[in-house]
Design a protein around this motif. Structure first.
Motif, PDB file in Angstrom:
ATOM      1  N   VAL A 292       0.844  -1.204   0.000  1.00  0.00           N
ATOM      2  CA  VAL A 292       0.000   0.000   0.000  1.00  0.00           C
ATOM      3  C   VAL A 292       0.876   1.249   0.000  1.00  0.00           C
ATOM      4  CG1 VAL A 292      -1.730   1.305   1.295  1.00  0.00           C
ATOM      5  CG2 VAL A 292      -1.880  -1.197   1.157  1.00  0.00           C
ATOM      6  N   ASP A 293       1.892   1.248   0.847  1.00  0.00           N
ATOM      7  CA  ASP A 293       2.771   2.416   0.947  1.00  0.00           C
ATOM      8  C   ASP A 293       3.573   2.615  -0.339  1.00  0.00           C
ATOM      9  OD1 ASP A 293       1.795   2.619   3.500  1.00  0.00           O
ATOM     10  OD2 ASP A 293       3.574   1.743   4.466  1.00  0.00           O
ATOM     11  N   ASP A 294       3.961   1.514  -0.977  1.00  0.00           N
ATOM     12  CA  ASP A 294       4.728   1.629  -2.226  1.00  0.00           C
ATOM     13  C   ASP A 294       3.878   2.189  -3.363  1.00  0.00           C
ATOM     14  OD1 ASP A 294       7.095   0.769  -1.151  1.00  0.00           O
ATOM     15  OD2 ASP A 294       6.868  -1.322  -1.776  1.00  0.00           O
ATOM     16  N   CYS A 295       2.614   1.847  -3.395  1.00  0.00           N
ATOM     17  CA  CYS A 295       1.729   2.434  -4.419  1.00  0.00           C
ATOM     18  C   CYS A 295       1.722   3.957  -4.286  1.00  0.00           C
ATOM     19  CB  CYS A 295       0.306   1.883  -4.268  1.00  0.00           C
ATOM     20  SG  CYS A 295       0.071   0.191  -4.850  1.00  0.00           S
ATOM     21  N   LYS A 296       1.604   4.420  -3.049  1.00  0.00           N
ATOM     22  CA  LYS A 296       1.605   5.867  -2.825  1.00  0.00           C
ATOM     23  C   LYS A 296       2.973   6.464  -3.151  1.00  0.00           C
ATOM     24  CE  LYS A 296       0.616   9.344   0.705  1.00  0.00           C
ATOM     25  NZ  LYS A 296       0.165   9.570   2.114  1.00  0.00           N
ATOM     26  N   LYS A 297       4.024   5.786  -2.726  1.00  0.00           N
ATOM     27  CA  LYS A 297       5.384   6.285  -2.948  1.00  0.00           C
ATOM     28  C   LYS A 297       5.686   6.449  -4.429  1.00  0.00           C
ATOM     29  CE  LYS A 297      10.206   4.797  -2.324  1.00  0.00           C
ATOM     30  NZ  LYS A 297      11.081   3.742  -1.737  1.00  0.00           N
ATOM     31  N   HIS A 298       5.253   5.478  -5.226  1.00  0.00           N
ATOM     32  CA  HIS A 298       5.595   5.486  -6.649  1.00  0.00           C
ATOM     33  C   HIS A 298       4.488   6.076  -7.526  1.00  0.00           C
ATOM     34  CE1 HIS A 298       9.218   3.223  -5.863  1.00  0.00           C
ATOM     35  NE2 HIS A 298       8.532   2.291  -5.218  1.00  0.00           N
ATOM     36  N   ASP A 299       3.469   6.639  -6.884  1.00  0.00           N
ATOM     37  CA  ASP A 299       2.372   7.302  -7.608  1.00  0.00           C
ATOM     38  C   ASP A 299       1.696   6.325  -8.569  1.00  0.00           C
ATOM     39  OD1 ASP A 299       0.662   9.341  -8.319  1.00  0.00           O
ATOM     40  OD2 ASP A 299       2.016  10.165  -9.841  1.00  0.00           O
ATOM     41  N   ILE A 300       1.354   5.142  -8.066  1.00  0.00           N
ATOM     42  CA  ILE A 300       0.675   4.121  -8.854  1.00  0.00           C
ATOM     43  C   ILE A 300      -0.739   3.949  -8.294  1.00  0.00           C
ATOM     44  CG2 ILE A 300       0.623   1.686  -9.534  1.00  0.00           C
ATOM     45  CD1 ILE A 300       2.879   3.209 -10.865  1.00  0.00           C
ATOM     46  N   PRO A 301      -1.763   4.292  -9.037  1.00  0.00           N
ATOM     47  CA  PRO A 301      -3.125   4.048  -8.548  1.00  0.00           C
ATOM     48  C   PRO A 301      -3.404   2.552  -8.503  1.00  0.00           C
ATOM     49  CG  PRO A 301      -3.182   4.755 -10.839  1.00  0.00           C
ATOM     50  CD  PRO A 301      -1.743   4.865 -10.396  1.00  0.00           C
ATOM     51  N   CYS A 302      -4.194   2.135  -7.522  1.00  0.00           N
ATOM     52  CA  CYS A 302      -4.540   0.716  -7.394  1.00  0.00           C
ATOM     53  C   CYS A 302      -5.931   0.630  -6.773  1.00  0.00           C
ATOM     54  CB  CYS A 302      -3.516  -0.014  -6.521  1.00  0.00           C
ATOM     55  SG  CYS A 302      -3.856  -1.779  -6.291  1.00  0.00           S
ATOM     56  N   ASP A 303      -6.775  -0.234  -7.309  1.00  0.00           N
ATOM     57  CA  ASP A 303      -8.148  -0.356  -6.820  1.00  0.00           C
ATOM     58  C   ASP A 303      -8.413  -1.629  -6.033  1.00  0.00           C
ATOM     59  OD1 ASP A 303     -10.381   1.732  -7.829  1.00  0.00           O
ATOM     60  OD2 ASP A 303      -8.667   1.754  -9.173  1.00  0.00           O
ATOM     61  N   MET A 304      -7.582  -2.646  -6.217  1.00  0.00           N
ATOM     62  CA  MET A 304      -7.794  -3.873  -5.468  1.00  0.00           C
ATOM     63  C   MET A 304      -6.488  -4.643  -5.385  1.00  0.00           C
ATOM     64  SD  MET A 304     -10.447  -7.058  -6.094  1.00  0.00           S
ATOM     65  CE  MET A 304      -9.203  -8.079  -6.909  1.00  0.00           C
ATOM     66  N   PHE A 305      -6.355  -5.423  -4.306  1.00  0.00           N
ATOM     67  CA  PHE A 305      -5.215  -6.324  -4.175  1.00  0.00           C
ATOM     68  C   PHE A 305      -5.737  -7.726  -3.904  1.00  0.00           C
ATOM     69  CE2 PHE A 305      -1.868  -8.606  -1.961  1.00  0.00           C
ATOM     70  CZ  PHE A 305      -0.780  -8.354  -2.796  1.00  0.00           C
ATOM     71  N   HIS A 306      -5.087  -8.721  -4.545  1.00  0.00           N
ATOM     72  CA  HIS A 306      -5.454 -10.119  -4.361  1.00  0.00           C
ATOM     73  C   HIS A 306      -4.666 -10.719  -3.198  1.00  0.00           C
ATOM     74  CE1 HIS A 306      -6.476  -9.264  -8.557  1.00  0.00           C
ATOM     75  NE2 HIS A 306      -7.287 -10.303  -8.532  1.00  0.00           N
ATOM     76  N   LEU A 307      -5.382 -11.164  -2.190  1.00  0.00           N
ATOM     77  CA  LEU A 307      -4.760 -11.780  -1.027  1.00  0.00           C
ATOM     78  C   LEU A 307      -4.589 -13.264  -1.316  1.00  0.00           C
ATOM     79  CD1 LEU A 307      -3.932 -10.794   1.859  1.00  0.00           C
ATOM     80  CD2 LEU A 307      -6.126 -11.744   2.637  1.00  0.00           C
ATOM     81  N   SER A 308      -3.379 -13.694  -1.664  1.00  0.00           N
ATOM     82  CA  SER A 308      -3.131 -15.093  -1.996  1.00  0.00           C
ATOM     83  C   SER A 308      -3.299 -15.980  -0.769  1.00  0.00           C
ATOM     84  CB  SER A 308      -1.742 -15.258  -2.600  1.00  0.00           C
ATOM     85  OG  SER A 308      -1.698 -14.689  -3.890  1.00  0.00           O
ATOM     86  N   SER A 309      -3.319 -17.291  -0.991  1.00  0.00           N
ATOM     87  CA  SER A 309      -3.784 -18.226   0.035  1.00  0.00           C
ATOM     88  C   SER A 309      -2.831 -18.403   1.201  1.00  0.00           C
ATOM     89  CB  SER A 309      -4.065 -19.586  -0.594  1.00  0.00           C
ATOM     90  OG  SER A 309      -2.891 -20.119  -1.190  1.00  0.00           O
ATOM     91  N   GLY A 310      -1.672 -17.765   1.184  1.00  0.00           N
ATOM     92  CA  GLY A 310      -0.758 -17.877   2.314  1.00  0.00           C
ATOM     93  C   GLY A 310      -1.356 -17.409   3.628  1.00  0.00           C
TER      94      GLY A 310
END
Length: 784
Positions: A292-310
């Motif tokens: 989440v912090d890296d998206c903001k740091k690198h100015d990358i918009p993101c609408d969803m993240f996939h939580l893998s089965s780990g």
């Protein structure tokens, strides 16, 4: 093998909508007129149905009952009156669109259009064969060299499947070869035949979920001439001939038959982040926070993240679905809150298999919620991936034809995911690989062998997840993602083409795979950008893959890499500016893509389209696999070779094209070579094209890009505006903005009219007009 066929077939009964025949061995054969352009043919070798229900063909509600819809229920169809002739030697019927002739001795059928032009014919004396030993049923047709075959769902190889032999069986095809591997994750017994000399396209849909083979000219037998066939390893032959005559009309009618695609939230068109690496880490919650912090740091918009089965593993790394590893994720609700504060939703990975030592296994086994062994007294135990890559364990699969299994799944999706703040269900590893066709499914009270309905488990799994979301948030659009599937899955879910392999080869050959799905009534699709398995993509490959991916409905970077690398936009600082710009362009495209998503929901129309969809009168387009249209206006030609800075593109004939980047105009019907530096994907807008984008400074503004017909003409585009989240669009909460252009670039007239109940966030639009001479004119137009 004991193959035979119906012989001495006799007409025995007719009705207002059907004609029934019997073979000398008691075989039941039936032709039903469901509409003027929709004919159903059935063959029951045993004289009665082996499976009397369908979950693929919908009723008037647009879906089926959970327990399936009776196959003999024809009430959803118009069933118009038709002309019938029983005069020998042929039996015939006529509708307003079709003329069908039946050879009574062996039931071979010939199909003609209303002008009497034959476009399809069964292979005489072999058409409706069946195997007395293993229960297989066949349908043989004559094959002609000019025919082109499209569809089949998710298949490798070129768009046109002529000459191929393919098997329909859901398997976990990790690291598949995108050109040659078969089978893959989906069972999709539907295809479109295009007959160029007649300008006729028609679909064949086989409502059968047993393992199926399609041979389109791979098999050769001198005695029988040229032929093609379908073989199902069980069940009956129950097929629908869908007359187009255009490819687009076939798809529209097919999705009317099997159900329209779901309309997901608008935010699903954004960048959807994913990787297995974060949840596999011992400090998963910390790494997820860092994303989440890296998206903001690198100015990358993101609408969803996939939580893998780990997130479901125990201390040994063994995965237990619907559990949380509080060592890796100490506070799930705090984790979801952090994502939500950044405007990022979460989809959690869930799998339909429980290990024998899963906390709920014994309870579900006692309730009959698991697929049963052949004797019906205990669960069918099979090996399933459960730990790290390559590690497995024994367990059983949820039986979604059991009310206990179906209801347990829904309850756990709500309490173990949605109550923790998870926003969407990611149905994964759902191929139901139990290799005993005699294993028993509850069948909602009427037990059915697994071999007759294995893909149905996947379909009902998606439906259960979808309904759980509906019940949790009644006025919100559910979002479900599924890896495996069958016709009907579009009613509930988005899909992707599974665990592909990182290579230039995959980048190239994933394109026709996605186009095949799009032509099969499954428009909401995408691929793992950058490749899931294999080596990390190098910087150039990653950029080129993103360039292709931003035009697909699903835009996701996803990976599992043995070296621990993670495929994310900021993976390589040296190409981050190019990738950031591409993602920003993707977000600007959302108004255009959302209109296409909305249209797909209403008509089944593809979002990405092969050239043959729009340009079937151009012979070059019949076999083009790697260049595609996005909607009707944009042509994309992804670069799929390394070290390239120039790229050759064929532009379809009988229209004019404009290079999106340079504004240069080209006449269609030729191959042009254009500049393709690393930061640029070859992109063209066709004459009359209208492409609405979000404003570069204000996402609520609309910039309308137009390339007028060079010699004058008129074209329209309807922009859809709503809240993008709720079901209010079903109750008038949607506004349609009709954009009309007429004239040429010098005398262009632009009108924008809005109608509907959703308040627009703008009252004017910026119109940008391609001149075709490398220039662009801009004006502001009011929305009336």
């Amino acid at each position: 093998m004991r193959i035979t066929r119906p012989q001495q077939v006799k007409f025995v009964q007719g009705s207002d909508h059907s004609m029934i025949f019997r073979g000398s061995a008691g075989e039941h054969l039936q032709v039903s007129v469901l509409d003027h352009d929709l004919i159903r043919v059935q063959h029951w070798p045993d004289g009665k149905m082996r499976l009397d229900r369908t979950w693929l063909v919908v009723d008037s509600s647009g879906d089926t009952p959970h327990e399936g819809r009776r196959r003999d229920d024809l009430s959803p169809f118009p069933r118009p009156r038709f002309e019938r002739s029983l005069d020998s030697p042929l039996i015939s019927l006529k509708t307003e669109q079709l003329h069908v002739e039946i050879q009574p001795d062996d039931f071979a059928i010939t199909w003609s259009d209303k002008d009497g032009r034959i476009f399809a014919a069964d292979l005489g004396k072999r058409a409706y064969s069946y195997d007395l030993a293993d229960g297989s049923v066949y349908h043989y047709l004559r094959r002609h060299e000019e025919e082109h075959y499209y569809g089949f769902g998710e298949k490798t190889g070129p768009l046109n499947k002529a000459g191929r032999r393919m098997r329909m069986l859901n398997v976990d095809a990790l690291g598949y070869n995108a050109e040659t591997s078969d089978p893959l994750y989906k069972h999709w017994p539907f295809y479109i035949t295009w007959v160029p000399s007649l300008n006729i396209g028609y679909g064949l849909f086989y409502d059968n979920l047993a393992t199926t083979v399609f041979d389109l000219g791979s098999e050769i037998d001198a005695f029988w001439g040229s032929y093609r066939y379908m073989q199902a390893m069980g069940g009956d032959l129950d097929y629908y001939l869908i007359y187009g005559p255009t490819v687009a009309e076939v798809i529209e009618k097919f999705t009317r038959l099997t159900g329209r695609p779901a309309l997901p939230p608008r935010w699903t068109l954004g960048y959807l982040g994913s990787t297995m690496a974060y949840t596999e880490a011992s400090n998963a919650q910390e790494q997820l926070r860092q994303f989440v912090d890296d998206c903001k740091k690198h100015d990358i918009p993101c609408d969803m993240f996939h939580l893998s089965s780990g997130y479901t593993t125990d201390s040994r790394g063994v995965r237990y679905v619907f559990t949380w590893n509080h060592s890796r994720v100490p506070d799930p609700k705090a984790m979801t809150a952090h994502f939500h504060e950044a405007g990022i939703r979460l989809a959690a990975n869930i799998k339909p298999h429980l290990l024998t030592n899963h906390p709920n296994f014994e309870d579900l086994a006692e309730k009959g919620a698991l697929i049963q062994a052949t004797d019906g007294t205990s669960p069918a135990i099979t090996t399933f991936w459960s730990g790290g890559m390559g590690e497995s364990g024994d367990g059983g699969y949820i039986d979604f034809t059991s009310a206990a299994g179906y209801d347990w799944w829904k309850e756990r999706v709500k309490t173990q995911l949605f109550d923790y703040g998870i926003d969407a269900a990611w149905n994964d590893n759902n191929e139901f690989e139990i290799w005993d066709d005699a294993a028993r499914c509850a069948g909602f009270g009427q037990p059915i062998p697994l071999g007759l309905l294995r893909p149905l488990q996947t379909l009902l799994m998606a439906r259960a997840s979808y309904e759980a979301a509906q019940e949790q948030h009644p006025n919100q659009r559910p979002f479900v993602l599924t890896r495996a599937g069958a016709p009907g899955i579009q009613r509930y879910a988005q899909t992707w083409t599974g665990d592909n392999y990182t290579s230039w080869h995959t980048l190239q050959w994933n394109t026709p795979m996605g186009l095949g799905l799009s032509l099969s009534g499954m428009p909401n699709i995408g691929h793992d950008i950058g490749g899931f398995a294999g080596p990390a993509p190098d910087p150039e490959l990653l950029v080129r893959w993103v360039q292709s991916g931003i035009f697909h409905p699903r835009f996701t970077l996803h990976s599992w890499k043995a070296d621990g690398s993670v495929t994310v936009p900021w993976m390589y600082p040296e190409v981050l500016p190019q990738i950031r710009e591409l993602i920003q362009f993707r977000y600007r495209l959302i108004p255009y893509l959302y209109m296409l998503l909305f249209a797909a929901h209403q008509t089944g129309a593809p979002i990405i389209r092969p050239l043959v969809y729009h340009f079937a009168d151009d012979p070059y387009c019949w076999n083009e696999s790697f260049t595609f249209m996005v909607g009707a206006s944009l042509l994309v030609a992804p670069v799929t070779q390394p070290g390239v800075t120039r790229w050759s593109v064929y532009l379809p004939a009988r229209t004019t094209w404009c290079d999106w980047h340079t504004g240069n105009q080209y006449e269609g019907g030729q191959t042009v070579t254009v500049d393709a530096p690393l930061e640029r994907v070859p992109l063209f807008i066709r004459a009359g094209g209208i492409v609405p984008l979000a404003g570069s400074e204000d996402a609520n503004h609309r910039e309308i890009f137009v390339f007028p017909h060079p010699n004058g003409g008129e074209s329209t585009f309807t922009l859809i505006e709503d809240d993008g989240l709720s079901l209010d669009y079903q109750r008038g909460g949607v506004t349609r903005v009709e954009i009309n252009i007429s004239g040429t670039g010098d005398t262009l007239k632009v009108q924008c009219r809005a109608e509907g109940g959703y308040p627009l966030p703008y009252r004017e639009m910026t119109v940008k007009v391609f001149s075709g001479k490398g220039e662009m004119k801009t004006r502001v137009v009011a929305v009336d």
